[in-house]
Design an enzyme around this catalytic site. Structure first.
Site, PDB file in Angstrom:
ATOM      1  N   MET A 206       0.847  -1.224  -0.083  1.00  0.00           N
ATOM      2  CA  MET A 206      -0.116   0.137  -0.084  1.00  0.00           C
ATOM      3  C   MET A 206       0.844   1.251  -0.043  1.00  0.00           C
ATOM      4  O   MET A 206       0.377   2.304   0.464  1.00  0.00           O
ATOM      5  CB  MET A 206      -0.884   0.028   1.394  1.00  0.00           C
ATOM      6  CG  MET A 206      -1.930  -1.110   1.211  1.00  0.00           C
ATOM      7  SD  MET A 206      -3.414  -0.904   2.007  1.00  0.00           S
ATOM      8  CE  MET A 206      -2.800  -0.690   3.822  1.00  0.00           C
ATOM      9  N   GLY A 207       2.237   1.089  -0.312  1.00  0.00           N
ATOM     10  CA  GLY A 207       2.895   2.264  -0.153  1.00  0.00           C
ATOM     11  C   GLY A 207       3.493   2.747   0.938  1.00  0.00           C
ATOM     12  O   GLY A 207       3.521   1.928   2.010  1.00  0.00           O
TER      13      GLY A 207
ATOM     14  N   HIS B 279       8.951   1.189   3.505  1.00  0.00           N
ATOM     15  CA  HIS B 279      10.255   1.258   4.521  1.00  0.00           C
ATOM     16  C   HIS B 279      10.996   0.100   4.168  1.00  0.00           C
ATOM     17  O   HIS B 279      10.765  -0.627   3.210  1.00  0.00           O
ATOM     18  CB  HIS B 279       9.554   1.396   5.944  1.00  0.00           C
ATOM     19  CG  HIS B 279       8.549   0.139   6.203  1.00  0.00           C
ATOM     20  ND1 HIS B 279       8.861  -1.158   6.101  1.00  0.00           N
ATOM     21  CD2 HIS B 279       7.069   0.428   6.603  1.00  0.00           C
ATOM     22  CE1 HIS B 279       7.635  -1.833   6.285  1.00  0.00           C
ATOM     23  NE2 HIS B 279       6.678  -1.004   6.599  1.00  0.00           N
ATOM     24  N   GLU B 280      11.704  -0.168   4.888  1.00  0.00           N
ATOM     25  CA  GLU B 280      12.870  -0.949   5.084  1.00  0.00           C
ATOM     26  C   GLU B 280      12.436  -2.930   4.863  1.00  0.00           C
ATOM     27  O   GLU B 280      12.834  -3.565   4.163  1.00  0.00           O
ATOM     28  CB  GLU B 280      13.945  -1.095   6.238  1.00  0.00           C
ATOM     29  CG  GLU B 280      15.098  -1.986   6.025  1.00  0.00           C
ATOM     30  CD  GLU B 280      15.907  -1.582   4.722  1.00  0.00           C
ATOM     31  OE1 GLU B 280      16.246  -2.535   3.958  1.00  0.00           O
ATOM     32  OE2 GLU B 280      16.168  -0.578   3.965  1.00  0.00           O
ATOM     33  N   GLY B 281      11.100  -2.832   5.443  1.00  0.00           N
ATOM     34  CA  GLY B 281      10.279  -4.239   5.411  1.00  0.00           C
ATOM     35  C   GLY B 281      10.029  -4.530   3.938  1.00  0.00           C
ATOM     36  O   GLY B 281      10.223  -5.596   3.545  1.00  0.00           O
ATOM     37  N   HIS B 282       9.408  -3.301   3.295  1.00  0.00           N
ATOM     38  CA  HIS B 282       9.023  -3.418   1.900  1.00  0.00           C
ATOM     39  C   HIS B 282      10.317  -3.825   1.179  1.00  0.00           C
ATOM     40  O   HIS B 282      10.189  -4.436   0.011  1.00  0.00           O
ATOM     41  CB  HIS B 282       8.244  -2.308   1.242  1.00  0.00           C
ATOM     42  CG  HIS B 282       7.065  -1.925   2.428  1.00  0.00           C
ATOM     43  ND1 HIS B 282       6.856  -0.905   3.066  1.00  0.00           N
ATOM     44  CD2 HIS B 282       5.894  -2.552   2.366  1.00  0.00           C
ATOM     45  CE1 HIS B 282       5.585  -0.820   3.286  1.00  0.00           C
ATOM     46  NE2 HIS B 282       5.207  -1.802   3.046  1.00  0.00           N
TER      47      HIS B 282
ATOM     48  N   SER C 170       6.477  -0.644  10.352  1.00  0.00           N
ATOM     49  CA  SER C 170       5.175  -0.547   9.478  1.00  0.00           C
ATOM     50  C   SER C 170       4.847   1.015   9.244  1.00  0.00           C
ATOM     51  O   SER C 170       5.300   1.688   9.600  1.00  0.00           O
ATOM     52  CB  SER C 170       4.065  -0.618  10.756  1.00  0.00           C
ATOM     53  OG  SER C 170       2.916  -0.327  10.542  1.00  0.00           O
TER      54      SER C 170
ATOM     55  N   ARG D 172       2.133   2.359   9.569  1.00  0.00           N
ATOM     56  CA  ARG D 172       1.564   3.294  10.545  1.00  0.00           C
ATOM     57  C   ARG D 172       2.300   3.887  11.898  1.00  0.00           C
ATOM     58  O   ARG D 172       1.916   4.643  12.416  1.00  0.00           O
ATOM     59  CB  ARG D 172       0.477   2.131  10.922  1.00  0.00           C
ATOM     60  CG  ARG D 172      -0.574   2.015   9.936  1.00  0.00           C
ATOM     61  CD  ARG D 172      -1.917   1.063  10.641  1.00  0.00           C
ATOM     62  NE  ARG D 172      -2.956   1.018   9.765  1.00  0.00           N
ATOM     63  CZ  ARG D 172      -3.463   0.283   8.711  1.00  0.00           C
ATOM     64  NH1 ARG D 172      -2.433  -0.735   8.851  1.00  0.00           N
ATOM     65  NH2 ARG D 172      -4.427   0.481   8.091  1.00  0.00           N
TER      66      ARG D 172
HETATM   67  P1  AMP Z   1       1.662  -3.003   3.567  1.00  0.00           P
HETATM   68  O1  AMP Z   1       1.970  -1.925   2.413  1.00  0.00           O
HETATM   69  O2  AMP Z   1       1.598  -2.720   5.052  1.00  0.00           O
HETATM   70  O3  AMP Z   1       0.077  -3.669   3.180  1.00  0.00           O
HETATM   71  O4  AMP Z   1       2.569  -4.188   3.458  1.00  0.00           O
HETATM   72  C1  AMP Z   1       2.835  -4.871   2.194  1.00  0.00           C
HETATM   73  C2  AMP Z   1       3.569  -6.005   2.207  1.00  0.00           C
HETATM   74  O5  AMP Z   1       4.963  -5.686   2.997  1.00  0.00           O
HETATM   75  C3  AMP Z   1       2.966  -7.137   3.055  1.00  0.00           C
HETATM   76  O6  AMP Z   1       3.351  -8.523   2.560  1.00  0.00           O
HETATM   77  C4  AMP Z   1       3.552  -6.830   4.547  1.00  0.00           C
HETATM   78  O7  AMP Z   1       3.524  -8.053   5.251  1.00  0.00           O
HETATM   79  C5  AMP Z   1       4.956  -6.582   4.054  1.00  0.00           C
HETATM   80  N1  AMP Z   1       5.535  -5.804   5.327  1.00  0.00           N
HETATM   81  C6  AMP Z   1       5.013  -4.894   6.032  1.00  0.00           C
HETATM   82  N2  AMP Z   1       6.025  -4.436   7.025  1.00  0.00           N
HETATM   83  C7  AMP Z   1       6.894  -5.179   7.129  1.00  0.00           C
HETATM   84  C8  AMP Z   1       8.045  -5.618   7.840  1.00  0.00           C
HETATM   85  N3  AMP Z   1       8.327  -4.876   9.026  1.00  0.00           N
HETATM   86  N4  AMP Z   1       8.869  -6.415   7.636  1.00  0.00           N
HETATM   87  C9  AMP Z   1       8.587  -7.433   6.398  1.00  0.00           C
HETATM   88  N5  AMP Z   1       7.401  -7.214   5.916  1.00  0.00           N
HETATM   89  C10 AMP Z   1       6.765  -6.304   6.039  1.00  0.00           C
END
Ligand code: AMP
Length: 286
Positions: A30-31, A34-37, A185, A187
């Site tokens: 969803m844009g 961050h480093e997780g993405h 996150s 958020r």
């Molecule tokens: P979102 O944009 O938050 O809907 O997340 C998009 C994708 O990134 C989803 O598959 C999430 O599980 C993954 N994601 C979000 N936060 C993290 C994180 N801290 N570490 C790893 N993957 C993440």
């Protein structure tokens, strides 16, 4: 890097890649990246010939009183991160191209979506599975990458991909955390300094639960007692749930065995945050 704005042009681009014999990796988001993405993007770039990132704040997965309008939208910064990671195409469809007037079709995975976050966010996973199906249909990837940070979502997407014969490999990537343990996150941007400190109670509560599991505790209630206590002692954090379930089917367990998921959700100031860990009971103990 190309930016595509509707399903027709997305599919046309993907078909060209496939005709050229290229394997496609896909990272739906969803844009507000961050480093997780970034870890998902890098994995998709590494393991496939081309990688597609989608950015779409999906209205159908937000409840009426949730943060759809407030959700951070940072397209220019996201584009730069995607470029740096080596993404070949960004799919950033307009809402009207995905949900035209009269839209009426939803994908619903039974049972798995009813517990944990499904209980406090009715309709949320139906929105997720619907948008992921639509994204899969436009991108037609060979592999799709999801984060374990959203462990219930991973379980639901895996089930859906099997049940609906998508033929897409679902790859799960570990949760990326800040140095102090807070799960990254989008958020987290809602958190002021004080709430940022309070938010640490989630990962610390999970660590307390893990310590119990590693010490040999096999009664879920005892593990959860330690988890809840850590969150409830933090002023300004309102626990939504703490649960210990089977990691594959998200069903409740009466005893810890196999691979389990310890998951929490809590409201911290303006943000609803989630976090989880998985734990596998060592073989020799069973
Ligand atoms: P979102 O944009 O938050 O809907 O997340 C998009 C994708 O990134 C989803 O598959 C999430 O599980 C993954 N994601 C979000 N936060 C993290 C994180 N801290 N570490 C790893 N993957 C993440």
């Amino acid at each position: 890097m190309i930016v595509l704005r509707d399903p027709v042009s997305m599919r046309a681009w993907s078909r060209e890649q496939r005709l050229a014999g290229r394997i496609i990796g896909f990272v739906p988001t969803m844009g507000a990246l961050h480093e997780g993405h970034a870890s998902l993007m890098r994995a998709a770039v590494r393991a496939n010939d081309v990688a597609v990132l989608s950015i779409f704040v999906n209205p159908t997965q937000f409840g009426p009183n949730e943060d759809y309008d407030a959700y951070p939208r940072t397209f220019d910064a996201d584009r730069a991160l995607a470029e740096e990671a080596g993404i070949a195409a960004i799919y950033a469809p307009t809402a009207s191209s995905l949900y035209p007037a009269g839209y009426a079709t939803y994908v619903d995975v039974e049972r798995l979506g009813e517990r944990l976050c499904g209980r406090s966010r009715p309709g949320h996973f139906r929105g997720v599975t619907t948008i992921v199906t639509k994204l899969f249909n436009a991108v037609e990837p060979d592999r799709a990458y999801f984060g374990q940070k959203d462990a219930q979502q991973c379980a639901i997407i895996r089930r859906m991909a099997r049940d609906l014969d998508f033929g897409i490999e679902i790859v799960e990537m570990p949760t990326v955390r800040e140095a102090d343990g807070l799960a990254m996150s989008s958020r987290n941007r809602y958190l002021g300094e004080e709430d940022r400190r309070r938010a640490l109670s989630l990962s610390q509560a999970l660590a307390a639960g893990r310590a119990r599991l590693e010490a040999g505790e096999r009664d879920p209630e005892q593990v959860l007692r330690a988890v809840r206590a850590r969150i409830e002692e933090t002023e300004g954090v309102e626990l939504d749930y703490a649960e210990l379930v089977d990691a594959d089917n998200i069903e409740p367990i009466d005893r810890v065995r196999g691979r389990v998921l310890l998951a929490v959700a809590a409201r911290v100031g303006p943000a609803r945050l989630i976090d989880n860990i998985q734990y596998e009971v060592p073989e020799e103990c069973c």
